[in-house]
Design a protein around this motif. Structure first.
Motif, short mmCIF file in Angstrom:
data_model
loop_
_atom_site.label_atom_id
_atom_site.label_comp_id
_atom_site.label_asym_id
_atom_site.label_seq_id
_atom_site.Cartn_x
_atom_site.Cartn_y
_atom_site.Cartn_z
N SER A 121 -14.82 -0.24 -0.58
CA SER A 121 -13.77 0.59 -1.17
C SER A 121 -12.38 0.15 -0.79
O SER A 121 -11.40 0.57 -1.38
CB SER A 121 -13.96 2.05 -0.74
OG SER A 121 -13.85 2.17 0.67
N SER A 122 -12.24 -0.69 0.21
CA SER A 122 -10.91 -1.15 0.61
C SER A 122 -10.45 -2.33 -0.21
O SER A 122 -9.33 -2.80 -0.05
CB SER A 122 -10.91 -1.53 2.10
OG SER A 122 -11.74 -2.66 2.31
N SER A 180 -0.36 -1.12 -4.31
CA SER A 180 -1.69 -1.73 -4.32
C SER A 180 -2.52 -1.14 -3.18
O SER A 180 -2.05 -0.31 -2.41
CB SER A 180 -1.57 -3.26 -4.17
OG SER A 180 -0.88 -3.60 -2.98
N GLY A 181 -3.77 -1.61 -3.10
CA GLY A 181 -4.65 -1.11 -2.06
C GLY A 181 -5.29 0.21 -2.45
O GLY A 181 -5.23 0.64 -3.60
N THR A 182 -5.91 0.85 -1.48
CA THR A 182 -6.63 2.09 -1.75
C THR A 182 -5.71 3.30 -1.62
O THR A 182 -4.61 3.21 -1.07
CB THR A 182 -7.80 2.25 -0.77
OG1 THR A 182 -7.29 2.22 0.58
CG2 THR A 182 -8.81 1.13 -0.94
N ILE A 183 -6.18 4.42 -2.11
CA ILE A 183 -5.42 5.67 -2.05
C ILE A 183 -5.72 6.36 -0.72
O ILE A 183 -6.89 6.57 -0.38
CB ILE A 183 -5.80 6.60 -3.21
CG1 ILE A 183 -5.51 5.91 -4.56
CG2 ILE A 183 -5.05 7.92 -3.12
CD1 ILE A 183 -5.98 6.72 -5.75
N PRO A 184 -4.70 6.72 0.05
CA PRO A 184 -4.94 7.45 1.30
C PRO A 184 -5.64 8.78 1.03
O PRO A 184 -5.52 9.34 -0.06
CB PRO A 184 -3.52 7.67 1.86
CG PRO A 184 -2.67 6.64 1.19
CD PRO A 184 -3.27 6.45 -0.17
N VAL A 186 -6.76 0.23 -6.05
CA VAL A 186 -8.15 -0.19 -6.16
C VAL A 186 -9.04 0.77 -5.38
O VAL A 186 -8.57 1.59 -4.59
CB VAL A 186 -8.35 -1.63 -5.62
CG1 VAL A 186 -7.49 -2.62 -6.35
CG2 VAL A 186 -8.07 -1.68 -4.11
N GLY A 187 -10.35 0.63 -5.60
CA GLY A 187 -11.32 1.38 -4.83
C GLY A 187 -11.59 2.76 -5.37
O GLY A 187 -11.20 3.12 -6.48
N GLU A 188 -12.28 3.55 -4.58
CA GLU A 188 -12.72 4.88 -5.00
C GLU A 188 -11.63 5.92 -4.75
O GLU A 188 -10.98 5.92 -3.70
CB GLU A 188 -13.99 5.27 -4.26
CG GLU A 188 -14.59 6.59 -4.72
CD GLU A 188 -15.93 6.87 -4.09
OE1 GLU A 188 -16.56 7.89 -4.44
OE2 GLU A 188 -16.36 6.07 -3.23
N ILE A 189 -11.45 6.81 -5.72
CA ILE A 189 -10.50 7.90 -5.57
C ILE A 189 -11.06 8.88 -4.53
O ILE A 189 -12.21 9.32 -4.65
CB ILE A 189 -10.28 8.62 -6.91
CG1 ILE A 189 -9.69 7.63 -7.94
CG2 ILE A 189 -9.36 9.82 -6.75
CD1 ILE A 189 -9.61 8.19 -9.34
N PRO A 205 0.82 -1.22 0.00
CA PRO A 205 0.00 0.00 0.00
C PRO A 205 0.85 1.27 0.00
O PRO A 205 2.01 1.25 0.43
CB PRO A 205 -0.80 -0.12 1.30
CG PRO A 205 0.04 -0.98 2.19
CD PRO A 205 0.73 -1.96 1.28
N ILE A 206 0.27 2.34 -0.48
CA ILE A 206 0.92 3.65 -0.39
C ILE A 206 1.04 4.01 1.09
O ILE A 206 0.05 3.95 1.82
CB ILE A 206 0.11 4.72 -1.13
CG1 ILE A 206 0.08 4.41 -2.63
CG2 ILE A 206 0.68 6.11 -0.89
CD1 ILE A 206 -0.81 5.35 -3.42
#
Length: 686
Positions: free
Chosen positions: A234-235, A176-180, A198-201, A154-155
């Motif tokens: 979203s995760s 990978s993973g969602t954007i903080p 992945v997930g929602e911006i 993840p970021i």
């Protein structure tokens, strides 16, 4: 007694301030030598020698008041394990750049450097996961560039806690993973493209367009025009969510998804039909895979070999009803006559190539005028009014050494710029790609004429476009076109107002200047640096690595020349095709020193364009009675001493490089194994 103590305190304080820089300098000296010992393949750090001053001649070292404040060690072929403890002992260090080297393994422990403001590690082979709290203590960080590595996981969430963050580039990794939820209002440059996110911006990033997120197929959000599945956690990515929901919910979600897709397809089909009808009259270029076609010029006879057949701009489309010089094609200059979209659509078109901002086409109209049409797609969302104003500013330019656009066409998704075609092509091709008659004409008088013309044209652009942060912005030999009389014409100027800052930093040559690489600071002085590079290219015949975005091939022309000048070896620099020219070696040496002054590392010491032109105008071919024999050296001017070192510059030895992009050029394969810089590639003559 108190007075004595007070005076004594002042004296002590004065002595302390006097010797502090010396103490810091010695400490920095030892720390840098320790850092060098931790690295391998340090040929380009040969100037880092005991007994010399780091702030005077050590390559890549930037100082303020005698204290090391920055390290610019990009494109040096370095590898090994970076000694972070040595860096920590550099108390004044605020910016480090190891871009485009060969470092690998986990990210070094730079988090020990809490005062760091800029961290640039792009273009290496760093890998593995970065701890979530890695950046917690680096509260001063403003610019973080980790792009083009192999980072996974993840970021790091701690990036979102950097309150001063203005630039974040993590593209082309395997995050990978969602954007903080980056909520920094000062964040102006963001690139998370080509990862596995992945997930929602997050809504806090709504101001960034799709280019910041492309290449992440599992992302969704308004930024990229991809609706998020209401059943999606979203995760997780789409696949993980499908597995986690129960069968009933999955079936319901599937039917909703199918219905949504069908409805969307119907809507898109309807919109396409309407748009097709609206655009039939203004669709200038034939749709298809034209951007993949190359334009090749044979070096022996200078003839053109096209791997695409000639075709009309309007093939498959009717000519439309555009009026001459009006309507959808806006004329900026009617000295070559007026024409409209109908004239272009009826003209035979030849694909010249594609580059960073779009594609280029050559078209000969029925009135005999041959033009180049630049089809630009990768521009920011500039409104019609702003674009019209910017084009009017470019269209009013009138100078012997500036190629002014004849007309333009505005459409939301793409823009067309129309220029008069110049059959001699570009300086880049004649210097490096054409070994025939055209290249043979690049004798010393012609090269001096070209240098003076480029300088005059740049001075004019700086005067007329003085409100722009970068009046030219992309000065390089591929953007210098030669007339039949070998007068240079500058092109591709003023484009910084068309494109966003992130793309400009990646594509424009001005961002290869030292201050842009190290601090991401740009000004008209960046154009002066580019002028210095192009003058050295004309004198040496070498292909500059400064033109490349991948760090492979060419030669670091500025450092190579500075090293030769510091050793009094200017005579060894010149292109063999002009080096044996009688009576001009001394004149060439003068021009070398002017070019090196243009390429000063410190922009404050760099001349402005007016002073550059004044000095170049003083350079001329000497009287015939003067002989060049014995003119082996020329004293180094005091203003040129900064940055010179007793060092040997070893260019990159990669056998070839590909994809040298210019605006309107396609894929190149450049052989630099012999360091000659000679090129054989598909080239855009405009």
């Amino acid at each position: 007694m108190a007075i004595v103590n007070i005076h004594g305190g002042f004296i002590f304080f004065y002595i302390f301030l006097t010797i502090l820089p010396l103490i810091s300098s010695d400490s920095d000296y030892e720390a840098l030598l320790k850092l060098k010992r931790s690295l391998t393949f340090t040929a380009l750090l040969d100037s880092w020698k005991p007994g010399t001053e780091p702030c005077e001649i050590w390559a890549g070292v930037v100082c303020e008041n005698g204290v090391v404040s920055g390290l610019r060690l990009g494109h040096m072929g370095l590898s090994g394990k970076i000694d972070v403890d040595a860096l920590v002992s550099l108390s004044g260090l605020r910016s480090i750049s190891f871009t485009s080297n060969s470092f690998s393994g986990p990210i070094p422990d730079f988090r020990k450097m809490g005062a760091l403001k800029g961290l640039y590690l792009s273009g290496n082979k760093f890998s593995g996961e970065i701890p979530s709290d890695y950046f917690t203590a680096m509260t001063g960080l403003k610019k973080v560039w980790l792009s083009g590595n192999q980072f996974t996981g993840p970021i790091p969430y701690s990036l979102g806690m950097l309150s001063h963050l203005t630039e974040l580039h993590l593209e082309s990794n395997q995050f990978s993973g969602t954007i903080p939820p980056f909520e920094q209002t000062g964040l102006t440059s963001l690139d998370l493209s080509n990862n596995n996110l992945v997930g929602e911006i997050p809504s806090s990033l709504s101001r960034f367009d799709a280019t910041s997120f492309k290449g992440n197929p599992s992302l969704c959000g308004d930024n990229i025009g991809r609706t998020c599945n209401p059943f999606m956690d979203s995760s997780k990515g789409p696949v993980e969510n499908d597995i986690s929901v129960n069968a009933t919910t999955k079936k319901t979600a599937l039917w909703v998804l199918v219905a949504s897709i069908l409805l969307l397809l119907l809507m898109v089909a309807g919109i396409c039909v309407l748009r097709r009808r609206q655009e039939e009259d203004i669709d200038v270029l034939e749709k298809g895979n034209l951007d993949d076609l190359n334009y090749k010029k044979k070096s022996s006879v200078g003839k053109k070999d096209y791997n695409s057949s000639r075709k009309g701009f309007g093939s498959g489309h009717r000519a439309g009803s555009s009026r001459r010089g009006s309507g959808d094609l806006v004329m900026l200059n009617d000295e070559k006559g007026e024409f409209g979209l109908g004239d272009l659509m009826k003209a035979a078109a030849e694909v010249l190539g594609s580059g960073a901002l779009g594609s280029s086409y050559k078209a000969t109209m029925t009135n005999g005028l041959t033009v180049v049409v630049k089809r630009i797609k990768e521009v920011n969302k500039m409104g019609r009014g702003q674009f019209d104003a910017a084009m009017r500013d470019l269209g009013r330019l009138q100078h012997k050494n500036v190629l002014t656009p004849l007309a333009y066409h505005y459409r939301k998704d793409e823009k067309l710029l129309v220029y008069e075609y110049q059959p001699n092509g570009s300086l880049l091709f004649l210097l490096h790609g054409d070994r025939g008659i055209s290249h043979a004409k690049l004798n010393w008088p012609v090269r001096l004429k070209i240098v003076k013309g480029i300088a005059r044209g740049l001075e004019y652009i700086h005067t007329e476009l003085s409100t722009l942060e970068l009046p030219h912005g992309d000065l390089k030999s591929s953007n210098v076109i030669l007339t039949t009389d070998y007068d240079p014409l500058l092109t591709e100027y003023g484009f910084c107002s068309f494109i966003g800052s992130a793309q400009a930093a990646q594509e424009l040559t001005a961002y290869k200047s030292p201050e842009a690489i190290l601090h991401y600071e740009v000004s008209p002085k960046c154009d002066v640096y580019s002028l210095g590079v192009i003058i050295l290219e004309i004198l040496t015949g070498k292909f500059p690595s400064q033109y490349l975005s991948n760090g492979k091939g060419g030669i670091d022309l500025v450092q190579w020349v500075k090293s030769a000048v510091s050793e009094g070896r200017e005579v060894d620099l010149f292109d063999p095709d002009i080096a044996n020219t009688v009576n001009v070696i001394g004149v060439m040496q003068q021009l070398v020193h002017i070019a090196v002054a243009c390429a000063e590392n410190n922009p404050e010491k760099r001349m402005d364009i007016r002073e550059v032109v004044r000095r170049i105008e003083e350079v001329d071919v000497p009287d015939k009675g003067i002989c060049h024999q014995g003119m082996k050296t020329l004293d180094v001017l005091p203003s040129l001493s900064d940055g010179f070192g007793d060092q040997t510059i070893v260019p990159h030895q990669s056998p070839a490089f590909e994809h040298y992009d210019t605006h309107g050029s396609d894929k190149r394969d450049v052989d630099v194994g012999d360091q000659s810089g000679r090129i054989s590639f598909a080239f855009d003559a405009t």
